[in-house]
Design an enzyme around this catalytic site. Structure first.
Site, PDB file in Angstrom:
ATOM      1  N   LYS A  54      -0.599  -5.007  15.787  1.00  0.00           N
ATOM      2  CA  LYS A  54      -1.597  -4.306  14.299  1.00  0.00           C
ATOM      3  C   LYS A  54      -2.455  -3.762  15.864  1.00  0.00           C
ATOM      4  O   LYS A  54      -2.716  -2.171  15.410  1.00  0.00           O
ATOM      5  CB  LYS A  54      -2.221  -4.721  13.336  1.00  0.00           C
ATOM      6  N   GLN A  98      -6.714 -10.591   8.358  1.00  0.00           N
ATOM      7  CA  GLN A  98      -5.103 -10.986   7.451  1.00  0.00           C
ATOM      8  C   GLN A  98      -5.301 -12.071   6.651  1.00  0.00           C
ATOM      9  O   GLN A  98      -5.830 -12.748   6.809  1.00  0.00           O
ATOM     10  CB  GLN A  98      -5.071 -10.936   9.129  1.00  0.00           C
ATOM     11  N   ASP A 121      -5.902  -2.028   3.082  1.00  0.00           N
ATOM     12  CA  ASP A 121      -4.948  -2.457   3.166  1.00  0.00           C
ATOM     13  C   ASP A 121      -5.166  -2.145   1.346  1.00  0.00           C
ATOM     14  O   ASP A 121      -3.824  -2.242   1.088  1.00  0.00           O
ATOM     15  CB  ASP A 121      -5.598  -3.669   2.836  1.00  0.00           C
TER      16      ASP A 121
END
Ligand code: NDP
Length: 300
Positions: A54, A98, A121
């Site tokens: 990422k 994460q 997200d």
């Protein structure tokens, strides 16, 4: 019959190139780069790989990548304080914690602590509610990528029978909401569904997000259906999806491979959401139609 292979890798590369163009336009207008903060707790090897890729993709798109690494035994308050700092930082447009988090941390509480307008997200309950009610917000990256791939195959999704296998908050449920928003007739199949085969068998569109290697074989697929395989399963035979590609590709009209299908779209959509967030926060117009380019074909 042999299915058209939906090349997610190529589609994602094109999307990332368009994002890089959008980022350079944003930088010229806002005088700064979009900033994405990624928080990694602990040493989980798979998570560390995701965070590394990422960060790399973020920098390649011309954005600023800020990584925070915390030890696995970090106190929940320390993580929440970091999230609060990132919420308040004007140079940060997107925050990603994460998952999975260590068991002593309440992941839902951490997600809820992220500013919904930096929640690239799309996991915050406010963004889930916005998606369900048709309000602008952030849509989870994997299902967003799936819809882009579907639109590269189908010019119109309205009226199609779509079956989503799996009902997780990060894939299955938002996927179903997105397909509903596209006016598909949507069925969600899960572990308590009585006859999953019968549901999948009548679908024009099948999205598999289960986590069971090769669960959906060719005999489940209606001839000509479009099959999107979200599954990423590490097996002795390597990385495989939830769909048995060899048999399903003989029956489907179009199908994503694993790897090289949905996977690359997830990171590309994360960058896309970060650019969109930066545009909203700095009042710089982002041309979403040009960015998402649903007319791009991923078929090969
Ligand atoms: P979860 O484990 O959170 O959810 C799995 C879902 O599958 C659950 O809703 C479960 O039902 C359902 N399920 C389990 N067994 C069956 C069965 N026999 N029949 C029908 N449904 C069943 O997984 P995720 O949604 O997080 O991920 C799904 C897959 O997608 C995984 O392989 C994951 O690695 C992959 N993934 C890939 C991404 C990408 O970028 N390509 C991103 C995210 C995930 P129930 O709710 O009843 O338990």
């Amino acid at each position: 019959m042999s299915a058209t292979i939906i090349d997610g890798k190529a589609f994602a590369a094109n999307l990332r190139a368009r994002i890089a163009g959008g980022v350079s336009d944003f930088r010229a207008k806002a005088g700064r780069a979009p900033g994405l903060a990624v928080v990694l707790v602990g040493e989980d090897p798979a998570s560390a790989v995701y965070v590394r890729s990422k960060g790399k993709a973020t920098r390649e798109a011309g954005m600023q990548s800020i990584e925070h690494r915390l030890p696995a035994d970090v106190a929940p308050d320390v993580l929440l304080a970091l999230v609060a700092d990132l919420n308040a930082d004007p140079g940060i447009d997107g925050i990603l914690v994460q998952l999975p988090l260590p068991p002593h941390i309440d992941a839902q509480a951490v997600i809820a602590a992220i500013d919904p307008d930096k929640d690239v997200d799309g996991f915050h309950p406010i963004n889930a509610g916005r998606l369900a009610t048709g309000l602008p917000g952030f849509v989870p990256c994997t299902p967003l990528g799936c819809v882009m791939l579907l639109k590269s195959i189908h010019s119109h999704l309205a009226g199609l029978e779509a079956v989503v296998v799996g009902r997780s908050n990060i894939v299955g449920k938002p996927m179903a909401q997105l397909l509903l928003a596209e006016s598909c007739t949507v069925t969600i199949v899960h572990s308590r569904t009585r006859d999953a085969f019968a549901h999948v068998r009548q679908a024009d569109i099948v999205v598999a997000a289960v986590g069971i290697p090769g669960m959906i074989t060719g005999d489940w697929i209606k001839p000509g259906a479009t099959v999107i395989d979200v599954g990423i399963n590490r097996t002795e035979a390597g990385l495989v999806g939830d769909v048995d590609f060899a048999s399903a590709s003989q029956v489907a009209g179009a199908i994503t491979p694993v790897p090289g299908g949905v996977g690359p779209m997830t990171i590309a959509c994360l960058l896309r959401n970060t650019l969109v967030s930066a545009g909203r926060r700095e009042n710089v117009a982002i041309d979403l139609d040009a960015l998402d380019a649903p007319k791009d074909s991923a078929a090969c």
